[in-house]
Design an enzyme around this catalytic site. Structure first.
Site, PDB file in Angstrom:
ATOM      1  N   LYS A  22       0.799  -1.195   0.090  1.00  0.00           N
ATOM      2  CA  LYS A  22       0.011   0.291   0.083  1.00  0.00           C
ATOM      3  C   LYS A  22       1.051   1.469  -0.092  1.00  0.00           C
ATOM      4  O   LYS A  22       0.622   2.107  -0.806  1.00  0.00           O
ATOM      5  CB  LYS A  22      -0.803  -0.146   1.200  1.00  0.00           C
ATOM      6  CG  LYS A  22      -1.523   1.462   1.559  1.00  0.00           C
ATOM      7  CD  LYS A  22      -2.454   1.338   2.825  1.00  0.00           C
ATOM      8  CE  LYS A  22      -1.715   1.394   3.992  1.00  0.00           C
ATOM      9  NZ  LYS A  22      -1.299   3.022   4.397  1.00  0.00           N
ATOM     10  N   ASN A  23       1.716   1.258   1.104  1.00  0.00           N
ATOM     11  CA  ASN A  23       2.599   2.485   1.119  1.00  0.00           C
ATOM     12  C   ASN A  23       3.369   2.725   0.041  1.00  0.00           C
ATOM     13  O   ASN A  23       4.256   3.901  -0.260  1.00  0.00           O
ATOM     14  CB  ASN A  23       3.348   2.700   2.383  1.00  0.00           C
ATOM     15  CG  ASN A  23       2.266   2.859   3.563  1.00  0.00           C
ATOM     16  OD1 ASN A  23       1.160   3.020   3.392  1.00  0.00           O
ATOM     17  ND2 ASN A  23       2.849   2.686   4.808  1.00  0.00           N
ATOM     18  N   CYS A 119      -4.124  12.973  12.630  1.00  0.00           N
ATOM     19  CA  CYS A 119      -5.011  11.829  12.388  1.00  0.00           C
ATOM     20  C   CYS A 119      -5.107  11.083  13.918  1.00  0.00           C
ATOM     21  O   CYS A 119      -4.304  11.483  14.773  1.00  0.00           O
ATOM     22  CB  CYS A 119      -4.452  10.766  11.626  1.00  0.00           C
ATOM     23  SG  CYS A 119      -3.268  10.106  11.633  1.00  0.00           S
ATOM     24  N   ARG A 124       1.161  14.758  12.760  1.00  0.00           N
ATOM     25  CA  ARG A 124       1.373  14.536  11.350  1.00  0.00           C
ATOM     26  C   ARG A 124       1.597  15.795  10.577  1.00  0.00           C
ATOM     27  O   ARG A 124       0.836  16.255   9.442  1.00  0.00           O
ATOM     28  CB  ARG A 124       0.333  13.352  10.741  1.00  0.00           C
ATOM     29  CG  ARG A 124       0.208  12.424  11.726  1.00  0.00           C
ATOM     30  CD  ARG A 124      -0.166  11.164  11.101  1.00  0.00           C
ATOM     31  NE  ARG A 124       0.477  10.684   9.922  1.00  0.00           N
ATOM     32  CZ  ARG A 124       0.217   9.673   9.050  1.00  0.00           C
ATOM     33  NH1 ARG A 124      -0.812   9.131   9.088  1.00  0.00           N
ATOM     34  NH2 ARG A 124       1.279   9.067   8.244  1.00  0.00           N
ATOM     35  N   ILE A 126       3.446  18.552   7.666  1.00  0.00           N
ATOM     36  CA  ILE A 126       4.064  18.470   6.552  1.00  0.00           C
ATOM     37  C   ILE A 126       5.024  19.545   6.268  1.00  0.00           C
ATOM     38  O   ILE A 126       5.307  19.832   5.293  1.00  0.00           O
ATOM     39  CB  ILE A 126       3.008  18.139   5.516  1.00  0.00           C
ATOM     40  CG1 ILE A 126       2.041  19.510   5.321  1.00  0.00           C
ATOM     41  CG2 ILE A 126       2.077  17.181   5.464  1.00  0.00           C
ATOM     42  CD1 ILE A 126       1.544  19.693   3.997  1.00  0.00           C
ATOM     43  N   LEU A 128       8.340  19.744   6.795  1.00  0.00           N
ATOM     44  CA  LEU A 128       9.465  19.372   5.854  1.00  0.00           C
ATOM     45  C   LEU A 128       9.081  19.132   4.718  1.00  0.00           C
ATOM     46  O   LEU A 128      10.199  19.669   3.638  1.00  0.00           O
ATOM     47  CB  LEU A 128       9.977  17.915   6.631  1.00  0.00           C
ATOM     48  CG  LEU A 128      10.303  17.934   7.955  1.00  0.00           C
ATOM     49  CD1 LEU A 128      10.460  16.721   8.683  1.00  0.00           C
ATOM     50  CD2 LEU A 128      11.505  18.856   8.097  1.00  0.00           C
ATOM     51  N   ASP A 325       4.809   0.908  11.988  1.00  0.00           N
ATOM     52  CA  ASP A 325       3.556   0.123  11.346  1.00  0.00           C
ATOM     53  C   ASP A 325       3.479  -1.045  11.985  1.00  0.00           C
ATOM     54  O   ASP A 325       2.604  -1.740  11.563  1.00  0.00           O
ATOM     55  CB  ASP A 325       3.619   0.253   9.897  1.00  0.00           C
ATOM     56  CG  ASP A 325       3.357   1.782   9.395  1.00  0.00           C
ATOM     57  OD1 ASP A 325       3.063   2.533  10.193  1.00  0.00           O
ATOM     58  OD2 ASP A 325       3.639   2.084   8.367  1.00  0.00           O
ATOM     59  N   ARG A 417      -8.595  -0.233   5.098  1.00  0.00           N
ATOM     60  CA  ARG A 417      -7.621   0.764   4.463  1.00  0.00           C
ATOM     61  C   ARG A 417      -6.458   0.012   3.946  1.00  0.00           C
ATOM     62  O   ARG A 417      -5.752   0.545   3.201  1.00  0.00           O
ATOM     63  CB  ARG A 417      -7.545   1.851   5.289  1.00  0.00           C
ATOM     64  CG  ARG A 417      -8.594   2.634   5.381  1.00  0.00           C
ATOM     65  CD  ARG A 417      -8.300   3.849   6.227  1.00  0.00           C
ATOM     66  NE  ARG A 417      -6.796   4.415   5.937  1.00  0.00           N
ATOM     67  CZ  ARG A 417      -5.786   4.682   6.821  1.00  0.00           C
ATOM     68  NH1 ARG A 417      -6.288   4.707   8.295  1.00  0.00           N
ATOM     69  NH2 ARG A 417      -4.797   4.847   6.581  1.00  0.00           N
TER      70      ARG A 417
HETATM   71  N1  EPU Z   1       7.176  14.776  10.461  1.00  0.00           N
HETATM   72  C1  EPU Z   1       7.432  15.980  10.639  1.00  0.00           C
HETATM   73  N2  EPU Z   1       7.154  16.850   9.566  1.00  0.00           N
HETATM   74  C2  EPU Z   1       6.735  16.574   8.214  1.00  0.00           C
HETATM   75  C3  EPU Z   1       6.718  15.166   8.036  1.00  0.00           C
HETATM   76  C4  EPU Z   1       7.022  14.376   8.960  1.00  0.00           C
HETATM   77  O1  EPU Z   1       7.689  16.499  11.706  1.00  0.00           O
HETATM   78  O2  EPU Z   1       6.861  17.434   7.465  1.00  0.00           O
HETATM   79  C5  EPU Z   1       7.227  13.821  11.738  1.00  0.00           C
HETATM   80  C6  EPU Z   1       6.124  12.841  11.694  1.00  0.00           C
HETATM   81  O3  EPU Z   1       5.049  13.683  12.567  1.00  0.00           O
HETATM   82  C7  EPU Z   1       6.525  11.632  12.291  1.00  0.00           C
HETATM   83  C8  EPU Z   1       7.982  11.265  11.563  1.00  0.00           C
HETATM   84  O4  EPU Z   1       8.104  12.825  11.139  1.00  0.00           O
HETATM   85  O5  EPU Z   1       6.771  11.804  13.789  1.00  0.00           O
HETATM   86  C9  EPU Z   1       7.585  10.391  10.430  1.00  0.00           C
HETATM   87  O6  EPU Z   1       6.453  10.877   9.429  1.00  0.00           O
HETATM   88  P1  EPU Z   1       6.626  10.545   7.755  1.00  0.00           P
HETATM   89  O7  EPU Z   1       6.546  11.805   7.281  1.00  0.00           O
HETATM   90  O8  EPU Z   1       7.734   9.493   7.808  1.00  0.00           O
HETATM   91  O9  EPU Z   1       5.155   9.717   7.890  1.00  0.00           O
HETATM   92  P2  EPU Z   1       4.480   9.723   6.479  1.00  0.00           P
HETATM   93  O10 EPU Z   1       5.366   9.794   5.270  1.00  0.00           O
HETATM   94  O11 EPU Z   1       3.356  10.690   6.584  1.00  0.00           O
HETATM   95  C10 EPU Z   1       4.513   7.211   6.107  1.00  0.00           C
HETATM   96  C11 EPU Z   1       3.584   5.878   5.950  1.00  0.00           C
HETATM   97  C12 EPU Z   1       3.000   5.798   7.571  1.00  0.00           C
HETATM   98  C13 EPU Z   1       4.229   5.485   8.201  1.00  0.00           C
HETATM   99  C14 EPU Z   1       5.168   6.375   8.387  1.00  0.00           C
HETATM  100  C15 EPU Z   1       6.378   6.317   8.899  1.00  0.00           C
HETATM  101  C16 EPU Z   1       2.672   6.263   3.897  1.00  0.00           C
HETATM  102  C17 EPU Z   1       1.181   6.302   3.229  1.00  0.00           C
HETATM  103  N3  EPU Z   1       2.305   6.307   5.080  1.00  0.00           N
HETATM  104  O12 EPU Z   1       3.673   8.256   6.699  1.00  0.00           O
HETATM  105  O13 EPU Z   1       2.258   4.426   7.383  1.00  0.00           O
HETATM  106  O14 EPU Z   1       3.659   5.061   9.863  1.00  0.00           O
HETATM  107  O15 EPU Z   1       5.710   6.865   6.867  1.00  0.00           O
HETATM  108  O16 EPU Z   1       7.073   5.066   8.594  1.00  0.00           O
HETATM  109  O17 EPU Z   1       3.508   5.754   3.307  1.00  0.00           O
HETATM  110  C18 EPU Z   1       0.458   2.855   7.934  1.00  0.00           C
HETATM  111  O18 EPU Z   1       0.535   2.550   6.753  1.00  0.00           O
HETATM  112  O19 EPU Z   1      -0.254   2.329   9.006  1.00  0.00           O
HETATM  113  C19 EPU Z   1       1.070   4.289   7.940  1.00  0.00           C
HETATM  114  C20 EPU Z   1       0.535   5.259   9.095  1.00  0.00           C
END
Ligand code: EPU
Length: 441
Positions: A22-23, A119, A124, A126, A128, A325, A417
Site C-alpha cells: 500500500k505505502n 489523525c 502529522r 508536513i 518538511l 507500522d 484501508r
Molecule cells: N514529520 C514532521 N514533519 C513533516 C513530516 C513528518 O515532523 O513534514 C514527522 C511525523 O510527525 C513523524 C515522523 O516525522 O513523527 C515520520 O513521519 P513520516 O513523514 O515519515 O510519515 P508519513 O510519510 O506521513 C508514512 C506511512 C505511514 C508510516 C510512516 C512512518 C504512507 C502512506 N504512510 O507516513 O504508514 O507510519 O511513513 O514510517 O507511506 C500506515 O501504513 O499505517 C502508516 C501510518
C-alpha cells in the site's frame, strides 16, 4: 460499518501470499501525474486507500484506462491538466493524498493541496515537505486550509536540502521532494532522506520514467534534473508491513505459515526481534525455472514459533530500524510473553490506541509517555474492542486469534484501508473470523 467476530485459540498453518505494498503504491500512483504517457502498475493491492487515491487522481485528470481489466493491474493515463486542487474531502479521508504535491508541482508548476489535519496516530505535520519544495524555489502560501505551491517563472532549481526533522526523516516528504526534483534544473541532493524500501521502489519507477536518481535507500539521494518524464511499466514491491503482520499472526497462534512474495530484505529488524522472541523466519527453497534470478524482496519464508514467547525490548525507528507500522502487532504478541517487554515509540509517540483495548482483553500494560511496559500474561480473553487506526486494528485481530473465547473487532473499515480481505486470507490458513455487516448485527 463492518465488524469481525473472531473465535480465538486456533493455530494458523498453511501458505499465504504477501500482496503489493500500500505505502509503495500510493506515491507511485501519484507519480503517474508526472507524464502524459501511460503508466502501468502491477500488483497494486485492492484497498480502500488505493481506491481513494484513484478517486483523487481522477479529479486531477489522471484516469484508470483498464477499469474492466485484472483487479491488481492499474493502467493510468494523465490526460487533463486543468484541475490541480486536491480537495479537503479526499485528503481528510486519506492523509497520503498529500503525495500528489510533488508530482503536480513537477509537471504543472502549480498545485493546491488541502492541508491534511491530524489523525488518530498523532499530529502529522508536513512542514518538511514544504521546506523541501521551497528550497527548490517554489513559493508556498496558505489560504482557507489549503496550501498553494507555485514553481518560480523559470522552473524549479536543484539544490542541497537537509530534510531531517525532530523525529528523523520523512517518508512522504522525501517522496514529494524527490518527485519535484526530477525535473528541476541541475542537481538536487536530499540529505537525511528517508531510507524506506518504498522510497527505493518509487525511485525505481521514476528511473524507468526517465529520471536520474542515485542513492535511494541511503540517507543521501542525488537527483539530476531532466527535461521531462515518460511512461513505463512497474510491479509494486511486496508489502513489508503485511508480511510482518502475518509473521506475528503465525507466532501468536503458535502456528506454522509459509509466506510467498515476502520482502525479507526489507524486514531485517523485524526478523531480528522475532528471533529474540523465539520466532523463526527461514527462507525456503522452492523449485524455480532455470535462469531464475533470486530476489531478496520476493522470497518464500517459513514462520514457526517455539512454545515460549520470550520478552524483548524494542524501539521504533526510521528504516532500517523497527517499523512503527508493526509496533501494535508486536505488542499483541508480547502480551503473551514470559516476562516484561519494553516498547518505545520514537516515530509517532502517541501511537498507542491499542493499549487500552488490549487491556480489555486481559493484557497487562503500563504506559508512560512514548514507552510501554508489557507484562506477559498466560492468556488473553475475548472481548468487544475497537481502534480507530489501521495497525491498532490489526493488533486486535491478532490478539483475538490468540484469545480464549470470542472477540469482536468493531469498525474494521480501518483494517480494510490497509489489508485486502484480511479475514478471508486468515481463514484460509485456519483462523475463524466472520465479517458481520451493521445490518446483520
Ligand atoms: N514529520 C514532521 N514533519 C513533516 C513530516 C513528518 O515532523 O513534514 C514527522 C511525523 O510527525 C513523524 C515522523 O516525522 O513523527 C515520520 O513521519 P513520516 O513523514 O515519515 O510519515 P508519513 O510519510 O506521513 C508514512 C506511512 C505511514 C508510516 C510512516 C512512518 C504512507 C502512506 N504512510 O507516513 O504508514 O507510519 O511513513 O514510517 O507511506 C500506515 O501504513 O499505517 C502508516 C501510518
Amino acid at each position: 460499518m463492518d465488524s469481525f467476530v473472531i473465535e480465538g485459540g486456533r493455530r494458523l498453518a498453511g501458505r499465504l501470499r504477501v500482496n503489493g505494498s500500500k505505502n509503495a503504491a500510493l506515491p507511485i500512483m501519484a507519480a503517474a501525474l508526472m507524464t502524459d504517457q501511460p503508466v502501468t502498475l502491477k500488483d497494486v493491492p485492492d484497498l480502500a486507500d488505493i481506491r481513494n487515491m484513484m478517486k483523487l487522481l481522477a479529479e486531477l485528470g489522471c484516469h484508470r484506462t483498464n477499469e474492466a481489466g485484472p483487479k491488481h493491474v492499474m493502467a493510468l493515463h494523465s490526460t487533463d491538466r486543468s484541475n490541480s486542487h486536491a480537495r479537503y474531502d479526499i485528503v481528510r479521508t486519506m492523509r497520503a493524498g498529500v503525495c500528489v504535491l510533488g508530482p503536480l508541482l513537477a509537471r504543472r508548476g502549480y498545485c493546491r493541496v488541502s492541508m491534511p489535519g491530524g489523525c488518530a496516530i498523532g499530529d502529522r505535520p508536513i512542514d518538511l515537505h514544504l521546506r523541501g519544495v521551497k528550497a527548490l524555489g517554489a513559493e508556498v502560501t496558505m489560504d482557507g486550509g489549503d496550501i498553494t505551491v507555485k514553481a518560480p517563472p523559470g522552473g524549479l532549481v536543484g539544490t542541497t536540502i537537509f530534510l531531517g526533522g525532530p523525529f528523523g526523516s520523512t517518508v512522504l516528504g522525501t517522496a514529494n521532494v524527490m518527485c519535484a526534483a526530477t525535473v528541476a534544473k541541475g542537481t538536487t541532493v536530499i540529505e537525511s532522506a528517508a531510507c524506506e524500501p518504498e522510497i527505493v521502489d518509487l525511485a525505481s519507477l521514476l528511473t524507468k520514467m526517465g529520471a536520474k536518481i542515485t542513492g535511494a535507500g541511503s540517507p543521501r539521494i542525488t537527483i539530476e534534473g531532466v527535461a521531462q518524464l515518460g511512461g513505463c511499466e512497474h510491479t509494486i514491491m511486496p508489502d513489508r508491513i503485511e508480511a510482518g503482520t502475518f509473521m506475528m499472526a503465525a507466532a501468536i497462534t503458535n502456528g506454522d505459515l509459509v509466506l510467498d512474495n515476502c520482502p525479507t530484505d526489507a524486514l531485517l529488524s523485524t526478523i531480528d526481534r522475532l528471533d529474540a522472541i523465539g520466532v523463526s523466519v527461514e527462507p525456503i527453497e522452492i523449485l524455480r525455472p532455470e535462469g531464475f534470478v533470486a530476489d531478496p524482496l520476493r522470497q518464500a519464508v517459513r514462520v514457526t514459533c517455539g512454545r515460549v514467547i520470550r520478552p524483548v525490548e524494542v524501539t521504533t525507528q526510521p528504516h532500517p530500524g523497527f517499523p512503527t507500522d508493526l509496533q501494535a502487532q508486536l505488542m499483541a504478541l508480547l502480551t503473551l510473553a514470559d516476562g516484561n517487554s519494553v516498547i518505545t515509540e520514537r516515530i509517532f509517540p502517541e501511537r498507542f490506541l491499542h493499549v487500552a483495548e488490549l487491556a480489555r482483553m486481559g493484557a497487562k500494560i503500563f504506559r508512560q509517555g512514548p514507552t510501554v511496559i508489557v507484562s506477559g500474561v498466560r492468556q488473553l480473553t475475548g472481548a468487544p474492542v475497537m481502534a480507530s487506526d489501521l495497525r491498532a486494528s490489526a493488533c486486535l485481530v491478532l490478539a483475538g486469534m490468540a484469545a480464549e473465547g470470542t472477540t469482536i473487532v468493531n469498525r474494521v473499515y480501518h483494517l480494510d484501508r490497509g489489508y485486502e480481505k484480511m479475514e478471508e486470507r486468515l481463514c484460509g490458513v485456519g483462523a475463524k473470523i466472520t465479517r458481520v455487516s451493521e445490518k446483520e448485527e
